[in-house]
Each structure stands twice: as C-alpha cells, then as structure tokens.
Enzyme design. Sequence first.
Site, short mmCIF file in Angstrom:
data_model
loop_
_atom_site.label_atom_id
_atom_site.label_comp_id
_atom_site.label_asym_id
_atom_site.label_seq_id
_atom_site.Cartn_x
_atom_site.Cartn_y
_atom_site.Cartn_z
N ARG A 1 5.44 -12.79 9.55
CA ARG A 1 6.14 -11.56 9.19
C ARG A 1 7.47 -11.48 9.92
O ARG A 1 7.68 -12.11 10.95
CB ARG A 1 5.28 -10.33 9.46
CG ARG A 1 4.90 -10.10 10.90
CD ARG A 1 4.20 -8.74 11.08
NE ARG A 1 3.14 -8.52 10.11
CZ ARG A 1 3.06 -7.41 9.35
NH1 ARG A 1 3.94 -6.45 9.45
NH2 ARG A 1 2.07 -7.25 8.51
N LYS B 1 4.33 1.08 9.88
CA LYS B 1 4.47 2.30 9.08
C LYS B 1 3.94 3.50 9.86
O LYS B 1 4.45 4.60 9.72
CB LYS B 1 3.72 2.14 7.76
CG LYS B 1 4.51 1.30 6.77
CD LYS B 1 3.93 1.41 5.38
CE LYS B 1 3.11 0.20 5.06
NZ LYS B 1 2.57 0.18 3.70
N GLU C 1 0.88 -1.16 0.00
CA GLU C 1 0.00 0.00 0.00
C GLU C 1 0.92 1.22 0.00
O GLU C 1 1.81 1.31 0.85
CB GLU C 1 -0.87 -0.01 1.26
CG GLU C 1 -1.91 1.07 1.21
CD GLU C 1 -2.77 1.15 2.47
OE1 GLU C 1 -2.74 0.21 3.30
OE2 GLU C 1 -3.46 2.16 2.62
#
Length: 569
Positions: A272, A282, A41
Amino acid sequence: MSKTEEVSTPAPKGNFIHQEIEKDLKEGKNGGAVLTRFPPEPNGYLHIGHAKSICLNFGIAEKYNGGCNLRFDDTNPTKEEVEYVESIKQDVRWLGFEWEGQEKYASDYFDQLFEWAVKLIKNGKAYVDDQSAEAIAAQKGTPTEPGVESEFRNRSVEENLDLFMRMRNGEFKEGERVLRAKIDMASPNMHMRDPIMYRIIHKSHHRTGNKWCIYPMYDFTHGQSDFIEGITHSICTLEFEVHRPLYNWFLDQILEGEPEPERRPRQIEFARLNLNYTVMSKRRLLELVQKGIVNGWDDPRMPTISGLRRRGYTPASIRMFAERVGVAKRDNIIDVALLEHCVREDLNKRAPRVNAVIDPVKLVLINYPEDKVEWMEAVNNPEDESQGTRQIPFTRELYIERNDFMENPPKKFFRLGPGREVRLKNGYIIKCEDYKKNENGEVEEIYCTYDPETRSGNDTTGKKVKGTLHWVSASHSLPAEVRLYDRLFMDEDPAGHKDKDFKEFLNPDSLNILTNCRVEPSLKDVKALDFFQFQRLGYFCVDPDSTPGHLVFNRTVPLKDTWAKMTKK
Ligand code: ATP
Ligand code: MG
C-alpha cells in the site's frame, strides 16, 4: 518499513503485476480477457492511497484492452452511507477513469452468498456458534498455539440449517449467534481457524433496506464477488496475502460438485501507499472530520482525493504521482514532496501566470500622471505560447508585497529599499525616493519615481537592475481572500507513536487565511477550481467558496521545489 525511499522511474516493461498478467495472457488464461476491479468499502472518502489503487487497476484495464469494475464492498450497514458511494463515484471519474458497465455492489450478491452459505452447511463445512464474539476470539489461539474448538462445532446439519434460517428470520439478537466456517482450529494461518461467515446486525442497509438482519463478513464476500463478476486479476494490498488461502477455500467449497469454471480470480498483492506527514486510515480521517479539526472531508489539508482537488491538485498530477511511486512488494513510505513535485510539473505547463499581491503595501509613482492608465502586454504562460497574452493596467498607485521592501536592506537584498532601483515586471524601472510609516511604525506608503524610457519590451536605456517585482494596480485590482496551507502534521509519521495520540502532532499553523489580498482584474470571472500561477508566490486555485463579490483562492503549492533539490544531489 524502510525509511523514505527514492523513487525509481518505472521500468519500461511495466511493474511486476503487469508481468504476471502478461504471463497469464501468454498461457492463454481466461480466454485472453483481463478484468480488474476497484473495490472500496463505502465507509469514508477516498484518499491518495486509493488513488494509487485506482490508477493501477484502471491502468491495467487500459493497457490490456480489458475492463475495470467499480464495486462497493458494502457488507457492513453500521458504517456505510450513500454520501460515501456518491463521493467515491465522483472521485474515480474526476481522476479520469470510467468503470465497466454499471457500478456493482457486493450487496447485490447477498442472495447468492446466502445460498452458498447454506451449501456449506449442508456439506458439513459451516456451523452456527452460540458463543459471544469475545469467547470466540479467546479460543482463537496465537500464531504459535492452536485454537480451541467450539463446543458447537459438531452440531448436526439439520440443527445448523434450522438455526441459520432462524438467524435470518430475526429470531435472535445481535451477538447471540454467528455462522462459522468449519476449517481447522490448528491451522498455522489464523484466518483459517473457523472464521466467522455471517453475523446478526439489526440495522437497515443503504441498498437492501430491511431485507436482511444477517450480513456476510467481508472475507466471505470479497473473493466470491470477484468470482461472480468474472474478475481475472484481483489486485489487493499486502495484508490480504494471508487471506488468500481462505478465499481459495471458500471458492473450492462453493464450486464443490460443479464443473470447473472458465475464470477463477487470481489474487496478486502489492504494497500500500504510505505518505509522510499525514494519516491515511479512514478511521483517523473520520475522527478529524467529526471532531471539527478540519473543515470536512474535502478540507484542502486532507490527503483525500476531494481535499487534493479542492487544494488545486489536477487529475494528471495525481496519475503522474501514482506512476512514479511505482508498485512494490514491500512496504515503504513516500515523501509528500514527490506529490508536490508532480503537481508543480503539471501546473508549470498549464497554469496561466497572473499577478496577485497577498500582503499588500501601497506604492505611489510620484512622477506618473494621476489619471493615466497604460495597458501593458503580459505573456500568459512562457511554457505555452498558445496561451497568448493579456493586457494588465499600469497606474500611478500600485500594490507590491510588503516583504519586497526593506527600510534598511542588507547588501544581498535585491528588492526595494530607500534609493534602490528595481524593475516592475511588465512595467518600468522604478527608484525608491521616500516612504511613510503609520503610528504603529509600519510602512504605509512607498514613494518612487519611474523612468519613462524603460517600459518593458520597449526599453531604450539598456539599464540593468537586479530585482524584478510583481505588482497590481491599486485602482484596478480586485480584493481577494487567500488561504495558505501547510502540512496538517508536524511529525513524519503521526500515527506511528505507540503511546501518543496522532492528534498530538497536529500543526497549529496548517491554515493561514489572508483577507487583504489584491489580484489583477483579469481574474474577475474565475470559476471554482480554475488554476493559476501567482507570479513569484506559487500555484493557486479558486476555492468553491469563491463568489464574484468575494474571490477566494487556495494555495496548492509554493513555487520552491524541495523534491527537485533532494533528487539533484
Ligand atoms: P479500511 O481501513 O476501511 O479497510 P481501506 O483503506 O482498506 O480501509 P477500502 O475501501 O477497503 O479501504 O479500500 C479499497 C481499495 O483500495 C482496496 O483494494 C485497498 O486495497 C485499496 N487501498 C486502500 N488503501 C490503500 C493504500 N494506502 N495504498 C494502496 N491501495 C490502497
Ligand atoms: Mg479495506
């Protein structure tokens, strides 16, 4: 999460995802094709966790002769920016990968997604809800309690179609209405409880401009985008495992009445990457940038790919790291020392050795002629003969590191002190005769004699000394600024404390700028990101701020390898 895990070398057979793909290939699925994608994204810069996903997805494409798409999942115009798109493309290429064809954008599929939403409405599988987001959330229930059905759930198809068109036409304000899937408010999977498909956002989009004022939710976009692109294997992180039934449900609905397609993406989840002593979300990285706690997304202390690049990490070292952490099915935390180990391993082979003195003190050879300059031959890289040799100037006045001299050295100190002898690398054996202090009591100059019979490579004396020091010529060396970095956080898991903000754990000494350094003259024409080993000090790279008149170097890592020590035990 388990505590810091030992890193296992990946099994020769590849990881479990490779094994699943091989199974599919053996069964002849997808006509033997393998197409993956990396779907960021564009709402921030990529970090080392993304690098792992990039290496995995592009690595699969390489291994199975397939392809990997780069697709921007740009469904939220409030947080996304073109700057991020450009940085992401740059970072993927810098890591050494090239995507299949043009980069793709989920926003390119907005028309198709809209049509599919209409299809769902027509089939009684979606409805417009007039409730607020808060009211909808309150009706969601809990994992053990079923949710409550909205009073708008059983609207007629006609009314739903009419309202959805009016949503699209901009007749309503943000938050006034949403489109929801009609699935099951009692499903044990919370994601199946009539999730929102579209919301109203009166904001222009970086690609579609003002064409839309309704935007599809990520969950109504991601799986279909994979399907549209013919992705065979949708690799994603574990938190998406619970979204998988929803993605499958959406695909079933849009394929209703259609022939079975040739390809249907298969989703496979992996754990992850988590790294200690840093933050990776983020949102938090953005906060560090926006509050000026770091100097931008590419600050060398950031775990971003652009920060690591500026710090002197090489693409090869990051790919090596991704390979060594492997692919797991359960969450774990990787020690940042492994990342440092990987860059040392790569730079040890490739970085030219040079001399720099970062905390200089003057050393005068009282028996060396005043104007004499000897050009000494120095090996550029003992690990790589092909890098050859260079000439470095030796003169009467030199600089050495301040901490290589002690006025009252203990026995075990093998460097310089009154009456002691050391070798100057690529120079001579010298003996300290005297020294001078300034009014603050600091050593200002050290006076030595050199033994002309001990020239490196031509030493006829057989003399042995315990210490070897690096040095630069006082007259020929160049001034430089050196930036030393330490961890940005003092805590292993700064974001993991319930009642404390992650910023409380910032390391106040994470950046140390030294402005008085001296480097050997061969570094006159360096370019941004050129890398070197400053002998005895570590690996350094040229900062993009550097100019020929003002050289600036970043320390990538010191030489000492804590990871190697840890794993030797
Ligand atoms: P956000 O919090 O904004 O959702 P994100 O880190 O999930 O952030 P995306 O841009 O959605 O960011 O991620 C792109 C891809 O990178 C996804 O496929 C995601 O699974 C993967 N990815 C993100 N973080 C990690 C990580 N720490 N380790 C491995 N893969 C990751
Ligand atoms: Mg995400």
